[in-house]
Enzyme design. Sequence first.
Site, PDB file in Angstrom:
ATOM      1  NE  ARG A  23      36.003  89.058  62.486  1.00 36.27           N
ATOM      2  CZ  ARG A  23      36.376  89.207  61.222  1.00 36.27           C
ATOM      3  NH1 ARG A  23      35.825  88.874  60.078  1.00 36.27           N
ATOM      4  NH2 ARG A  23      37.747  89.851  61.080  1.00 36.27           N
ATOM      5  CD  GLU A  72      50.206  83.856  53.398  1.00 34.70           C
ATOM      6  OE1 GLU A  72      49.235  84.222  52.245  1.00 34.70           O
ATOM      7  OE2 GLU A  72      51.342  84.304  53.641  1.00 34.70           O
ATOM      8  CG  ASP A 122      48.608  68.472  52.954  1.00 36.72           C
ATOM      9  OD1 ASP A 122      49.692  68.554  52.195  1.00 36.72           O
ATOM     10  OD2 ASP A 122      47.796  69.112  53.217  1.00 36.72           O
ATOM     11  CG  ASN A 123      50.772  62.029  55.430  1.00 37.95           C
ATOM     12  OD1 ASN A 123      49.883  61.387  54.448  1.00 37.95           O
ATOM     13  ND2 ASN A 123      52.122  62.009  55.279  1.00 37.95           N
ATOM     14  NE  ARG A 148      51.241  59.191  66.146  1.00 39.56           N
ATOM     15  CZ  ARG A 148      50.337  58.136  65.835  1.00 39.56           C
ATOM     16  NH1 ARG A 148      50.959  57.279  65.058  1.00 39.56           N
ATOM     17  NH2 ARG A 148      49.411  58.338  66.543  1.00 39.56           N
ATOM     18  CG  HIS A 202      59.079  57.366  61.770  1.00 39.17           C
ATOM     19  ND1 HIS A 202      58.119  57.777  62.145  1.00 39.17           N
ATOM     20  CD2 HIS A 202      59.529  56.371  62.675  1.00 39.17           C
ATOM     21  CE1 HIS A 202      57.737  56.834  63.116  1.00 39.17           C
ATOM     22  NE2 HIS A 202      58.530  56.133  63.290  1.00 39.17           N
ATOM     23  CE  LYS A 256      58.256  63.107  56.864  1.00 35.69           C
ATOM     24  NZ  LYS A 256      58.419  62.279  58.254  1.00 35.69           N
ATOM     25  CG  HIS A 265      59.884  64.717  61.859  1.00 34.90           C
ATOM     26  ND1 HIS A 265      58.488  64.266  61.975  1.00 34.90           N
ATOM     27  CD2 HIS A 265      59.794  66.021  62.378  1.00 34.90           C
ATOM     28  CE1 HIS A 265      57.827  65.211  62.817  1.00 34.90           C
ATOM     29  NE2 HIS A 265      58.652  66.097  62.792  1.00 34.90           N
ATOM     30  CE1 TYR A 307      53.944  63.343  57.289  1.00 34.85           C
ATOM     31  CE2 TYR A 307      52.686  63.329  59.148  1.00 34.85           C
ATOM     32  CZ  TYR A 307      53.324  62.618  58.291  1.00 34.85           C
ATOM     33  OH  TYR A 307      53.331  61.276  58.237  1.00 34.85           O
ATOM     34  CD  GLU A 348      57.798  52.119  57.087  1.00 31.69           C
ATOM     35  OE1 GLU A 348      58.261  51.264  57.572  1.00 31.69           O
ATOM     36  OE2 GLU A 348      56.640  52.780  57.114  1.00 31.69           O
ATOM     37  CE  LYS A 406      57.326  51.717  61.717  1.00 38.17           C
ATOM     38  NZ  LYS A 406      56.696  51.931  60.316  1.00 38.17           N
ATOM     39  CG  ASP A 407      58.440  54.179  66.177  1.00 40.02           C
ATOM     40  OD1 ASP A 407      58.500  53.889  64.892  1.00 40.02           O
ATOM     41  OD2 ASP A 407      57.840  55.189  66.143  1.00 40.02           O
TER      42      ASP A 407
END
Length: 187
Positions: A23, A28, A48-49, A59, A62, A72, A119, A132, A143, A169-170
Site C-alpha cells: 500500500r 511516526e 509549523d512552516n 536559504r 538564519h 526547530k 540554520h 519545520y 532576525e 538579503k541572504d
Amino acid sequence: MQINKTNIIDCYTITPRVFKDERGYFFESYNHDKFVKATGKDVNFVQDNQSLSTRGVLRGLHFQKGENAQAKLVRVPQGKVLDVVVDLRRDSSTFGNVFSMELSDENNVQIFVPRGCAHGFVTLSDTAIFSYKCDNYYNKESEGGLLYNDPFFNIDWQIPESKLIISEKDSVLPTYKEFTEGLLLKS
C-alpha cells in the site's frame, strides 16, 4: 524512532522506523514522549512552516535572537536538501561547530536544531518541500543571519556557487568574524 547526537551539543538527528508494504509506507514523524526521553528536552512546538524551493535555492544561515530564539525540528517530505546547522552559543563547548546532512523523502531523517544555532539549507533535487516546527513564534525584529559562504565555516553546499539562487538579503549577511567580534549579537 532512533535519535542520535551530532557534533553540536543538543542538536540531534531523528530517524523514524518506516513500515512499508504493497500500500505504501507509514512512519511516526514525531513523538513528544520519545523525544523528551531521548534528549531531555521538553520542547513545545508552537508554529509549523513550509517552503517549496527549486534546485540550487539556498536559504540561510538564519537564526532568531534573544527571547525570540527558536528551536526547530526540520524535515523534507519531498525532494532532497543539504541541511546545515552552526552553533552560535558563546557558552557552548561546540561554539562555531558546523553540522550538515542530506535530508530527503527517501531517508526521512529530521534534525532538531537547538536555540542559539544558525540554520540553512540548499535544494539538491529539482524541487524540495522543506517543513519545520518551531518552539517560538517568528519575530521580524529578532532576525539574524550569517553569510552562507564565509570561509571560516568552509561549508560545501554541494552545488557550484555560480548555480546557487540566493536572496538579496541572504547575500549580504555578516561574516562569522563580525559576529564573534560582537558587532551583531549579544547572546
